[in-house]
Design a protein around this motif. Structure first.
Motif, PDB file in Angstrom:
ATOM      1  N   VAL A 246     -41.481  -4.816  -4.001  1.00 31.03           N
ATOM      2  CA  VAL A 246     -40.713  -6.036  -4.214  1.00 31.03           C
ATOM      3  C   VAL A 246     -41.517  -6.938  -5.150  1.00 31.03           C
ATOM      4  O   VAL A 246     -42.729  -6.795  -5.286  1.00 31.03           O
ATOM      5  CB  VAL A 246     -40.426  -6.785  -2.887  1.00 31.03           C
ATOM      6  CG1 VAL A 246     -39.490  -5.983  -2.007  1.00 31.03           C
ATOM      7  CG2 VAL A 246     -41.730  -7.093  -2.138  1.00 31.03           C
ATOM      8  N   ASN A 247     -40.839  -7.863  -5.775  1.00 29.65           N
ATOM      9  CA  ASN A 247     -41.493  -8.793  -6.684  1.00 29.65           C
ATOM     10  C   ASN A 247     -40.763 -10.129  -6.598  1.00 29.65           C
ATOM     11  O   ASN A 247     -39.559 -10.181  -6.876  1.00 29.65           O
ATOM     12  CB  ASN A 247     -41.446  -8.252  -8.118  1.00 29.65           C
ATOM     13  CG  ASN A 247     -42.301  -9.049  -9.079  1.00 29.65           C
ATOM     14  OD1 ASN A 247     -43.153  -9.815  -8.660  1.00 29.65           O
ATOM     15  ND2 ASN A 247     -42.059  -8.857 -10.372  1.00 29.65           N
ATOM     16  N   PRO A 248     -41.443 -11.212  -6.177  1.00 33.47           N
ATOM     17  CA  PRO A 248     -42.880 -11.316  -5.911  1.00 33.47           C
ATOM     18  C   PRO A 248     -43.291 -10.600  -4.626  1.00 33.47           C
ATOM     19  O   PRO A 248     -42.451 -10.328  -3.779  1.00 33.47           O
ATOM     20  CB  PRO A 248     -43.093 -12.831  -5.790  1.00 33.47           C
ATOM     21  CG  PRO A 248     -41.783 -13.351  -5.330  1.00 33.47           C
ATOM     22  CD  PRO A 248     -40.743 -12.497  -5.999  1.00 33.47           C
ATOM     23  N   PRO A 249     -44.591 -10.292  -4.521  1.00 35.44           N
ATOM     24  CA  PRO A 249     -45.077  -9.551  -3.357  1.00 35.44           C
ATOM     25  C   PRO A 249     -44.876 -10.336  -2.059  1.00 35.44           C
ATOM     26  O   PRO A 249     -44.887 -11.565  -2.044  1.00 35.44           O
ATOM     27  CB  PRO A 249     -46.560  -9.354  -3.657  1.00 35.44           C
ATOM     28  CG  PRO A 249     -46.699  -9.594  -5.119  1.00 35.44           C
ATOM     29  CD  PRO A 249     -45.658 -10.591  -5.480  1.00 35.44           C
ATOM     30  N   THR A 250     -44.659  -9.584  -0.989  1.00 35.92           N
ATOM     31  CA  THR A 250     -44.551 -10.191   0.340  1.00 35.92           C
ATOM     32  C   THR A 250     -45.567  -9.527   1.255  1.00 35.92           C
ATOM     33  O   THR A 250     -46.045  -8.425   1.003  1.00 35.92           O
ATOM     34  CB  THR A 250     -43.147  -9.993   0.924  1.00 35.92           C
ATOM     35  OG1 THR A 250     -42.856  -8.591   0.980  1.00 35.92           O
ATOM     36  CG2 THR A 250     -42.096 -10.676   0.080  1.00 35.92           C
ATOM     37  N   ASN A 251     -45.928 -10.224   2.336  1.00 38.80           N
ATOM     38  CA  ASN A 251     -46.850  -9.702   3.354  1.00 38.80           C
ATOM     39  C   ASN A 251     -48.203  -9.304   2.766  1.00 38.80           C
ATOM     40  O   ASN A 251     -48.775  -8.269   3.121  1.00 38.80           O
ATOM     41  CB  ASN A 251     -46.232  -8.506   4.087  1.00 38.80           C
ATOM     42  CG  ASN A 251     -44.939  -8.869   4.784  1.00 38.80           C
ATOM     43  OD1 ASN A 251     -44.795  -9.987   5.292  1.00 38.80           O
ATOM     44  ND2 ASN A 251     -43.993  -7.937   4.832  1.00 38.80           N
ATOM     45  N   VAL A 252     -48.671 -10.091   1.836  1.00 32.72           N
ATOM     46  CA  VAL A 252     -50.009  -9.897   1.297  1.00 32.72           C
ATOM     47  C   VAL A 252     -50.719 -11.261   1.369  1.00 32.72           C
ATOM     48  O   VAL A 252     -50.054 -12.319   1.343  1.00 32.72           O
ATOM     49  CB  VAL A 252     -49.990  -9.375  -0.159  1.00 32.72           C
ATOM     50  CG1 VAL A 252     -49.524  -7.945  -0.192  1.00 32.72           C
ATOM     51  CG2 VAL A 252     -49.137 -10.256  -1.062  1.00 32.72           C
ATOM     52  N   PRO A 253     -52.016 -11.289   1.468  1.00 30.22           N
ATOM     53  CA  PRO A 253     -52.925 -10.145   1.410  1.00 30.22           C
ATOM     54  C   PRO A 253     -52.909  -9.311   2.700  1.00 30.22           C
ATOM     55  O   PRO A 253     -52.585  -9.812   3.767  1.00 30.22           O
ATOM     56  CB  PRO A 253     -54.291 -10.785   1.197  1.00 30.22           C
ATOM     57  CG  PRO A 253     -54.167 -12.128   1.843  1.00 30.22           C
ATOM     58  CD  PRO A 253     -52.753 -12.580   1.596  1.00 30.22           C
ATOM     59  N   VAL A 254     -53.236  -8.056   2.540  1.00 30.20           N
ATOM     60  CA  VAL A 254     -53.362  -7.124   3.647  1.00 30.20           C
ATOM     61  C   VAL A 254     -54.690  -6.397   3.490  1.00 30.20           C
ATOM     62  O   VAL A 254     -55.003  -5.904   2.403  1.00 30.20           O
ATOM     63  CB  VAL A 254     -52.206  -6.099   3.674  1.00 30.20           C
ATOM     64  CG1 VAL A 254     -52.462  -5.030   4.748  1.00 30.20           C
ATOM     65  CG2 VAL A 254     -50.887  -6.781   3.928  1.00 30.20           C
ATOM     66  N   THR A 255     -55.427  -6.333   4.557  1.00 33.06           N
ATOM     67  CA  THR A 255     -56.705  -5.614   4.544  1.00 33.06           C
ATOM     68  C   THR A 255     -56.603  -4.393   5.443  1.00 33.06           C
ATOM     69  O   THR A 255     -56.179  -4.499   6.606  1.00 33.06           O
ATOM     70  CB  THR A 255     -57.855  -6.500   5.017  1.00 33.06           C
ATOM     71  OG1 THR A 255     -57.981  -7.625   4.139  1.00 33.06           O
ATOM     72  CG2 THR A 255     -59.171  -5.729   5.040  1.00 33.06           C
ATOM     73  N   ILE A 256     -56.966  -3.267   4.893  1.00 41.27           N
ATOM     74  CA  ILE A 256     -56.989  -2.013   5.647  1.00 41.27           C
ATOM     75  C   ILE A 256     -58.447  -1.707   5.966  1.00 41.27           C
ATOM     76  O   ILE A 256     -59.283  -1.602   5.049  1.00 41.27           O
ATOM     77  CB  ILE A 256     -56.358  -0.867   4.829  1.00 41.27           C
ATOM     78  CG1 ILE A 256     -54.872  -1.171   4.596  1.00 41.27           C
ATOM     79  CG2 ILE A 256     -56.526   0.474   5.527  1.00 41.27           C
ATOM     80  CD1 ILE A 256     -54.185  -0.165   3.681  1.00 41.27           C
ATOM     81  N   THR A 257     -58.734  -1.580   7.254  1.00 38.51           N
ATOM     82  CA  THR A 257     -60.107  -1.337   7.705  1.00 38.51           C
ATOM     83  C   THR A 257     -60.174   0.023   8.383  1.00 38.51           C
ATOM     84  O   THR A 257     -59.416   0.289   9.336  1.00 38.51           O
ATOM     85  CB  THR A 257     -60.555  -2.417   8.695  1.00 38.51           C
ATOM     86  OG1 THR A 257     -60.432  -3.715   8.082  1.00 38.51           O
ATOM     87  CG2 THR A 257     -62.001  -2.197   9.115  1.00 38.51           C
ATOM     88  N   PHE A 258     -61.043   0.865   7.908  1.00 37.94           N
ATOM     89  CA  PHE A 258     -61.165   2.215   8.455  1.00 37.94           C
ATOM     90  C   PHE A 258     -62.104   2.193   9.650  1.00 37.94           C
ATOM     91  O   PHE A 258     -63.219   1.631   9.592  1.00 37.94           O
ATOM     92  CB  PHE A 258     -61.667   3.177   7.384  1.00 37.94           C
ATOM     93  CG  PHE A 258     -60.633   3.443   6.316  1.00 37.94           C
ATOM     94  CD1 PHE A 258     -59.726   4.473   6.473  1.00 37.94           C
ATOM     95  CD2 PHE A 258     -60.543   2.626   5.195  1.00 37.94           C
ATOM     96  CE1 PHE A 258     -58.751   4.705   5.501  1.00 37.94           C
ATOM     97  CE2 PHE A 258     -59.586   2.857   4.236  1.00 37.94           C
ATOM     98  CZ  PHE A 258     -58.676   3.888   4.398  1.00 37.94           C
ATOM     99  N   THR A 259     -61.645   2.808  10.728  1.00 41.11           N
ATOM    100  CA  THR A 259     -62.440   2.890  11.961  1.00 41.11           C
ATOM    101  C   THR A 259     -63.106   4.254  12.101  1.00 41.11           C
ATOM    102  O   THR A 259     -63.935   4.446  12.988  1.00 41.11           O
ATOM    103  CB  THR A 259     -61.551   2.625  13.178  1.00 41.11           C
ATOM    104  OG1 THR A 259     -60.436   3.534  13.153  1.00 41.11           O
ATOM    105  CG2 THR A 259     -61.030   1.190  13.151  1.00 41.11           C
TER     106      THR A 259
END
Length: 658
Positions: A483-496
């Motif tokens: 989508v543009n403009p972006p939604t639900n950002v920023p998002v951080t993905i953290t590896f466990t």
């Protein structure tokens, strides 16, 4: 004297034989002429005590050498050949419109896609951007040119149909006139051979345009029927043919109408059989429609995908991208119009109102090149049939026989099929019908929407970055905005671990697989992220709106890469977009080859059938020359007989005078 009478009769009979043979030779090249023969018979002998004495010869009739079965077979074979050859010729023209090589639409599409490679490498290079816009314009131009060529072909077919139908009407009147002459001549108790030949030739010529069936009447006339049972000629009266739009008023598809004594009947195209008109109608109503739909689907899918992806990018000024191509409207809906509007429901279309029945594209990758017939079968059910293959569109894949339902109280509830969505059907009554033509004119007005290089939206609105303390081998494979403009950002993905991760926007733990996309929330997904490699515990990847970062969006070519990647996306019956035009050429090419083979076979059959007919009815010059000598000698012998009779008579007179 008996010998004088016999000689005179023989002289006359052989003179007629000579005249008939000469007439055969004179008409050796006359179309439709049947070889004629003098049928002689002996005069009944006179009884005497010494037995019956012959009284000479007389001519019974001038016989036409004619085989009804062979003549009929020849006309039918020629009619089939005319239909096959006509369709094959026009399919060859259709194939020429969809040419391959560097001048074809496929090459321009690939060039357009590839041009974004340079833009992705140098997003600020206005020259690269200009080249990309030029490629876009060339693709639109070739699509328009193909559509215009199809329109020109349609115009030629319409003119040809008009001319051929006029020829049929003229031939029908001529057959009726000859019928009347034959019926009068038959009262003389001798067959009018020349008139019969003339009528057979007219019927043969008629079969070149439309296949006929002939039934003889007691008065010598014939009834000529087309389409199985429709009388074109009855005795001395002839019906007339004309063209009409189909049941839905489509100007691109015609029906043949026969008018008898003021009563007009629309004929079933499938029952016309052979003839050039049948071949033209089949090409126009089937092959040309298929060609339009294939081009229209290609145009709709390519331009729709490009527009949608371009809208997900940012231009040099940070503004969301607009349409690259003129948006294609598939909202072409027809309802039965003959003899008047037959639908009884309150559904409207084409008025511009928000409540109009509306057709729109929802998924460019599942479009099928076909028209559709929509029939309301009950107050809450509807059937949708693809015209191209006659198959009912399944809604429930597990059980295709389950009917499509709609809510008669809620017009906004959509009916989705084959990548299309139909809305506002509420108010339709049982029996109402609608004809959908999503792609027939899709390419006719396609153009490039803008010419400013800076407006090319090649920057991705989403940026991603690896954690600064990452220790694994994690790498970014692709990041595409949904989508543009972006939604639900920023998002951080953290590896466990090497195989699991958490997300800052969604609670829970998720399994990580290298190369498998991670999707953002929402419908459609706000973004799609693909990572490669093996992460370690606490490695991170962060997605952000590029405008909130320190990155220069002018140097970002992410959306250009996404536009270029569309060429490999399954779009046409599972094939990639770059293969879509090849699929179109293949479809038309198979039809053209099949039609050419049919035309070759039917031509051979027609030639053999005509050879068999001429073997009976045709003039053989060697045979006629031999007969000419035969009858000449017989004539001379007859003259000699008269001379002998004259000598006997002179001797008798001289004897009596002494």
């Amino acid at each position: 004297m008996g010998i004088l009478n016999i000689g005179t009769q023989a002289l006359n009979a052989n003179l007629l034989a000579l005249q008939t043979t000469g007439n055969n030779i004179a008409n050796v090249n006359t179309a439709g002429y049947s070889r004629q023969s003098v049928i002689q018979q002996t005069v009944a002998g006179q009884y005497t005590g010494a037995g019956y004495i012959g009284k000479g010869v007389t001519v019974a009739t001038i016989q036409r050498n004619y085989d009804q079965f062979l003549t009929r077979q020849s006309a039918l074979a020629a009619s089939t050949q005319a239909a096959d050859a006509t369709r094959s010729d026009y399919l060859a023209q259709l194939s020429n419109i969809f040419q391959g090589g560097t001048d074809g639409i496929g090459a321009s599409i690939n060039d357009m896609m590839n041009s974004f490679s340079d833009v992705a490498s140098a997003p600020t290079d206005l020259t690269a951007r200009t080249v990309a816009l030029t490629r876009i314009d060339e693709t639109a131009r070739r699509m328009r040119a193909a559509s215009q060529s199809l329109d020109d072909l349609q115009t030629g077919i319409s003119q040809s149909l008009t001319e051929k139908i006029g020829a049929v009407n003229t031939l029908a009147k001529n057959i009726a006139a000859v019928n009347e002459q034959i019926a009068r001549a038959m009262g003389n108790s001798q067959p009018p051979n020349d008139l019969l030949d003339k009528r057979d030739q007219l019927i043969k010529n008629l079969n070149q345009y439309v296949q006929t069936t002939s039934i003889a009447a007691d008065d010598g006339s014939v009834g000529v029927y087309i389409g199985g049972s429709q009388a074109l000629v009855l005795g001395a009266s002839a019906a007339t043919l004309s063209l009409a739009k189909n049941d839905f008023g489509d100007t691109l598809q015609n029906k043949l109408v026969i008018t008898q004594a003021g009563n007009a009947v629309t004929m079933d195209e499938s029952r016309l059989g052979g003839g050039e008109i049948s071949g033209l109608l089949r090409f126009q109503n089937t092959d040309l429609v298929e060609g339009r739909n294939l081009l229209g689907r290609l145009t709709t899918a390519v331009t729709g995908s490009m527009n949608a992806q371009h809208a997900l990018g940012l231009d040099l000024n940070g503004q969301p991208g607009g349409d690259l191509f003129t948006p294609v409207s598939v909202n072409n809906i027809l309802t039965p119009t003959a003899p008047a509007t037959l639908n009884t429901g309150s559904v409207t279309y084409g008025s511009g109102a928000a409540t109009d029945l509306t057709l729109a594209v929802t998924n460019t990758s599942t479009l099928v090149a076909s028209d559709y017939l929509v029939t309301v079968t009950s107050p809450t059910q509807v059937s949708i049939t693809r015209v191209s293959d006659g198959v009912s569109v399944p809604v429930n894949v597990a059980n295709p026989s389950v009917p499509i339902t709609f809510d008669p109280t809620n017009a906004a509830v959509p009916i989705t099929f084959d990548g299309l969505t139909l809305t506002n059907l509420a108010g339709a009554n049982t029996g109402d019908r609608f004809y959908l033509q999503p792609f027939s004119t899709a390419a006719s007005n396609i153009t490039r929407e803008f010419s400013t290089p800076s407006a090319l939206a090649v920057a991705s609105p989403i940026a991603g970055k690896m954690g600064t303390t990452n220790k694994g081998s994690l790498q970014l494979s692709s990041l595409v905005a949904g989508v543009n403009p972006p939604t639900n950002v920023p998002v951080t993905i953290t590896f466990t671990s090497a195989s699991s991760y958490t997300r800052s926007d969604v609670a829970g733990s998720f399994t990580y697989t290298s190369g498998k996309p991670i999707l953002g929330t929402g419908t459609p997904s706000a973004w799609s992220l693909t990572l490669q490699g093996a992460p370690q515990n606490l490695d991170t990847f962060t997605l952000q709106d590029i405008k909130t970062t320190s990155l220069d969006l002018k140097l970002n070519g992410g959306n250009a890469s996404a536009l270029m990647a569309l060429r490999d996306v399954p779009t046409f019956d599972g094939a990639a977009m770059s293969d879509g035009y090849a699929s179109l050429i293949s479809e038309i090419g198979v039809r053209a080859q099949s039609a050419n083979y049919s035309a070759t076979v039917s031509t051979n059959i027609a030639q053999n059938a005509e050879k068999d007919r001429t073997g009976v009815s045709g003039v053989n010059m060697d045979e006629e020359a031999a007969k000419l000598l035969q009858y000449q000698q017989a004539y001379q012998a007859s003259a000699k007989m008269i001379q002998v009779a004259q000598t006997i008579f002179d001797t008798l007179i001289q004897t009596l005078g002494r």
